[in-house]
Design an enzyme around this catalytic site. Structure first.
Site, PDB file in Angstrom:
ATOM      1  N   ASP A  20     -49.534  13.596 -33.917  1.00 40.39           N
ATOM      2  CA  ASP A  20     -49.276  14.812 -34.684  1.00 40.39           C
ATOM      3  C   ASP A  20     -47.987  14.735 -35.498  1.00 40.39           C
ATOM      4  O   ASP A  20     -47.171  13.819 -35.320  1.00 40.39           O
ATOM      5  CB  ASP A  20     -49.236  16.039 -33.744  1.00 40.39           C
ATOM      6  N   ASP A  39     -48.407  24.322 -21.075  1.00 43.06           N
ATOM      7  CA  ASP A  39     -49.625  25.146 -21.149  1.00 43.06           C
ATOM      8  C   ASP A  39     -50.883  24.286 -21.280  1.00 43.06           C
ATOM      9  O   ASP A  39     -51.956  24.773 -21.627  1.00 43.06           O
ATOM     10  CB  ASP A  39     -49.526  26.131 -22.335  1.00 43.06           C
ATOM     11  N   HIS A  92     -51.516  21.797 -23.410  1.00 41.78           N
ATOM     12  CA  HIS A  92     -51.980  21.289 -24.712  1.00 41.78           C
ATOM     13  C   HIS A  92     -51.838  19.773 -24.799  1.00 41.78           C
ATOM     14  O   HIS A  92     -50.889  19.202 -24.260  1.00 41.78           O
ATOM     15  CB  HIS A  92     -51.309  22.009 -25.891  1.00 41.78           C
ATOM     16  N   GLU A 108     -53.400  23.554 -29.031  1.00 37.94           N
ATOM     17  CA  GLU A 108     -52.896  24.660 -28.230  1.00 37.94           C
ATOM     18  C   GLU A 108     -54.045  25.325 -27.460  1.00 37.94           C
ATOM     19  O   GLU A 108     -55.215  25.083 -27.772  1.00 37.94           O
ATOM     20  CB  GLU A 108     -52.233  25.676 -29.170  1.00 37.94           C
TER      21      GLU A 108
HETATM   22  C1  GLP Z   1     -45.353  18.526 -28.045  1.00 39.09           C
HETATM   23  C2  GLP Z   1     -46.237  17.382 -28.523  1.00 39.09           C
HETATM   24  C3  GLP Z   1     -47.175  16.904 -27.439  1.00 39.09           C
HETATM   25  C4  GLP Z   1     -46.394  16.670 -26.151  1.00 39.09           C
HETATM   26  C5  GLP Z   1     -45.796  17.968 -25.699  1.00 39.09           C
HETATM   27  C6  GLP Z   1     -45.008  17.831 -24.405  1.00 39.09           C
HETATM   28  O1  GLP Z   1     -45.911  19.768 -28.223  1.00 39.09           O
HETATM   29  N1  GLP Z   1     -47.015  17.735 -29.660  1.00 39.09           N
HETATM   30  O2  GLP Z   1     -47.808  15.695 -27.860  1.00 39.09           O
HETATM   31  O3  GLP Z   1     -47.250  16.135 -25.173  1.00 39.09           O
HETATM   32  O4  GLP Z   1     -44.919  18.419 -26.707  1.00 39.09           O
HETATM   33  O5  GLP Z   1     -43.745  17.349 -24.677  1.00 39.09           O
HETATM   34  P1  GLP Z   1     -42.766  16.736 -23.597  1.00 39.09           P
HETATM   35  O6  GLP Z   1     -43.279  15.371 -23.331  1.00 39.09           O
HETATM   36  O7  GLP Z   1     -41.435  16.727 -24.273  1.00 39.09           O
HETATM   37  O8  GLP Z   1     -42.828  17.622 -22.425  1.00 39.09           O
END
Ligand code: GLP
Length: 269
Positions: free
Chosen positions: A73, A142, A144, A149
């Site tokens: 993304d 959550d 995702h 989302e």
């Molecule tokens: C963002 C990214 C996701 C990631 C998530 C969790 O929203 N788009 O790909 O998995 O955050 O992030 P973290 O690994 O910092 O907890």
């Protein structure tokens, strides 16, 4: 689904990196010139795995010369050279430290004039590369995956998504704590794009992800927890640490511990 339970984040990262390295090696040994196609995430979860992969590359154990990557993304509106773009994140934390050809790395363009075209093109490029061999990902608290989302379609493909308030709050830590500076939209691969990969590996660490891990492993498949769609994939590995397991049933925890223990038993070879 396999669930690998490691004692802590460092061990989790080591396990994940070694597994990816093994897959890359197997691909290399299987002959043929098709590159190994890797799907990649940003976020804090994969940082340790990237560090381990960098070490393996620097020690000559693996090479990324025949690897193509597609990131999950990118924020809409951020130019590539923005401090917080995912393009910058990937270069700073991974690509600049390995022997990959930058032309083989792909992230969506957050400033593309026509976002829909950019998304269609991204899916086409993935298909042209022969499809993703291994999609590495993390999950949000959550549940995702990428920026899919809650209530995202489970058959979605790369498109633009509005970010939820919760996600913006979470990600504001990278924008000086200012929620208003976090972009409101992102270009993201869809749930189906992830499910199309030949193999998916998801990293889950820390107690804050315990609820999401429960929904990924034990919950019913639901668009409310997009991570639960992973249950529909034939080859998924969840690599987690002990704190992330806090909300699993004792029986679930024991099942995955014992089955992986059996895998390690030399008499099972
Ligand atoms: C963002 C990214 C996701 C990631 C998530 C969790 O929203 N788009 O790909 O998995 O955050 O992030 P973290 O690994 O910092 O907890």
């Amino acid at each position: 689904m396999r669930v690998i339970i490691e004692p802590d984040y460092d061990k989790l990262s080591q396990w994940a990196a070694r597994y990816i390295a093994r897959r890359m090696k197997e691909h290399e040994r299987s002959g043929g010139s098709r590159p190994f196609v890797l799907g990649l995430p940003t976020g804090s979860s994969p940082l340790g795995t990237y560090r381990e992969l960098i070490k393996l590359c620097r020690s000559g154990y693996i090479s990324f010369r025949n690897v193509i990557t597609f990131n999950m993304d990118e924020y809409v509106g951020l130019p590539r050279d923005h401090e917080q773009s995912y393009w910058t994140f990937m270069h700073r934390n991974f690509f600049d430290h390995i022997d990959i050809d930058p032309a083989n790395t792909h992230t969506q363009h957050g400033t593309a004039e026509t976002e829909d075209k950019e998304c269609t093109k991204y899916e086409e490029m993935i298909a042209e590369s022969g499809g993703i061999d291994l999609f590495l990902g993390g999950i949000g608290a959550d549940g995702h995956i990428a920026f899919n989302e809650p209530f995202s379609s489970l058959s979605s493909r790369t498109r633009v998504k509005d970010l939820t308030y919760d996600t913006k709050v979470m990600n504001s830590r990278f924008f000086g704590g200012n929620i208003a500076s976090v972009p409101s939209k992102a270009l993201t691969v869809g749930v189906q794009t992830v499910l199309d990969a030949r193999e998916v590996m998801i990293l889950v660490n820390g107690h804050a992800k315990a609820r999401a891990l429960r929904h990924t492993v034990e919950g019913g498949v639901s668009q409310a927890w997009t991570c639960s769609a992973l249950q529909m994939h034939r080859r998924v590995i969840i690599v987690c640490d002990e704190p992330a397991c806090g909300e699993l049933k004792v029986d679930t925890y024991r099942y995955f511990r014992s089955i992986e223990q059996a895998n390690l038993d030399p008499s099972s070879l």
